[in-house]
Design an enzyme around this catalytic site. Sequence first.
Site, short mmCIF file in Angstrom:
data_model
loop_
_atom_site.label_atom_id
_atom_site.label_comp_id
_atom_site.label_asym_id
_atom_site.label_seq_id
_atom_site.Cartn_x
_atom_site.Cartn_y
_atom_site.Cartn_z
N SER A 10 0.76 -1.17 0.01
CA SER A 10 -0.05 0.02 -0.06
C SER A 10 1.03 1.24 -0.01
O SER A 10 2.22 1.44 0.40
CB SER A 10 -1.05 -0.14 1.26
N GLU A 54 1.18 5.45 0.75
CA GLU A 54 0.88 6.85 1.24
C GLU A 54 1.30 7.94 0.59
O GLU A 54 2.34 8.20 0.31
CB GLU A 54 1.39 6.70 2.81
N ALA A 78 -1.74 18.79 10.29
CA ALA A 78 -1.80 18.96 11.80
C ALA A 78 -2.88 20.02 11.74
O ALA A 78 -3.12 20.96 10.98
CB ALA A 78 -0.40 19.54 12.11
N ASP A 129 -1.26 15.15 15.46
CA ASP A 129 -0.32 15.97 16.18
C ASP A 129 -0.89 17.44 16.26
O ASP A 129 -1.82 17.78 15.66
CB ASP A 129 0.66 16.16 15.05
N PHE A 163 11.59 14.26 10.90
CA PHE A 163 10.61 13.24 11.26
C PHE A 163 10.70 12.32 12.16
O PHE A 163 9.73 12.01 13.00
CB PHE A 163 10.29 12.33 9.93
N HIS A 172 3.72 -0.87 3.71
CA HIS A 172 3.01 0.32 3.60
C HIS A 172 4.16 1.14 3.40
O HIS A 172 4.98 1.48 4.29
CB HIS A 172 2.28 0.77 4.68
#
Length: 317
Positions: free
Chosen positions: A30, A32, A66, A124, A233, A283
């Site tokens: 998958s 993102e 966010a 977040d 990150f 993913h």
Amino acid sequence: MTISINQLEEARRALEAPLFADVAGDALVSFEFFPPKNDKMEEAQWEAVKALEPLGPQFVSVTYGAGGSTRERTHAAVARIERETSLTAAAHLTCVEATKEEINEVAEGYWAAGIRHIVALRGDPPVMGTKFVSHPGGYENAAALVAGLKQLHPFEVSVAAYPECHPDSRSVEADLDNLKRKLDAGASRAITQFFFSPETYFRFRDRVAAAGITAEILPGILPVSNVAQTRKFAAMCNAEIPDWMGRLFEGLDDHPGTRQLVAATIAAEMCRKLYAGGVRGFHFYTLNRAELSFAICHLLGIRAKSVPATIATAAAA
């Protein structure tokens, strides 16, 4: 971790044969993406979506900024994917800066657009570094959001998992308890935060099994081509970057093509080791770039039905 005879045979093959020789291509993947901020980024995102579509992913997801800052763009991106591709689109949804009624309205909009899969997250805080505080009248956490979504419609729901423990959790045990609450509330699977060694995932898988959790735990894979960005990150989500990884990218600031090759090699090797340990689902955090994820999937034996024009053009360049 219980090792089967088949896994031992697979591990022996991975050690004795070329690392990517005869991988069966039986893994599910998958992808993102993040919502574009302008027309140029929208074009780049759409090219990435179309480039990866022929690999036949299980689903593709679009993130949520966010504080819900990209709500409209997320909705537009997943709706277009659902409408104009063969892909199953999943929309991220968070608890931040919104009441239950506002979040439910967004979820109803997704359902009306044909979106049946939600990635439900606490989210977040809108100001980096501040503590999360649930909105008055909002969902207090991801488990409550999952339960709320399941009351609205029979959404398929994925949630987040943290192999190295969420930075806001009191302990590893508390973090696992929170994961279990999200799954017990109706989530189908968990997608892990990125990590950079297979042992991190395997240790987490053992802890998850010991906690009585049987749901699918998809490893989240972040191909790294910008170490400075990745460090930012990682600091936000408590992920450790090995020292050796930073050293591998030294001296490559002015060599983006080489950085891509190194990034693909590192991520593909980790995926191969995960595969040898029985993992059959991945993913990929694409950062709206198709090349790295496409290359890694190819090394794992996953073949496109046809080579996307963008990939073919890049290969010929």
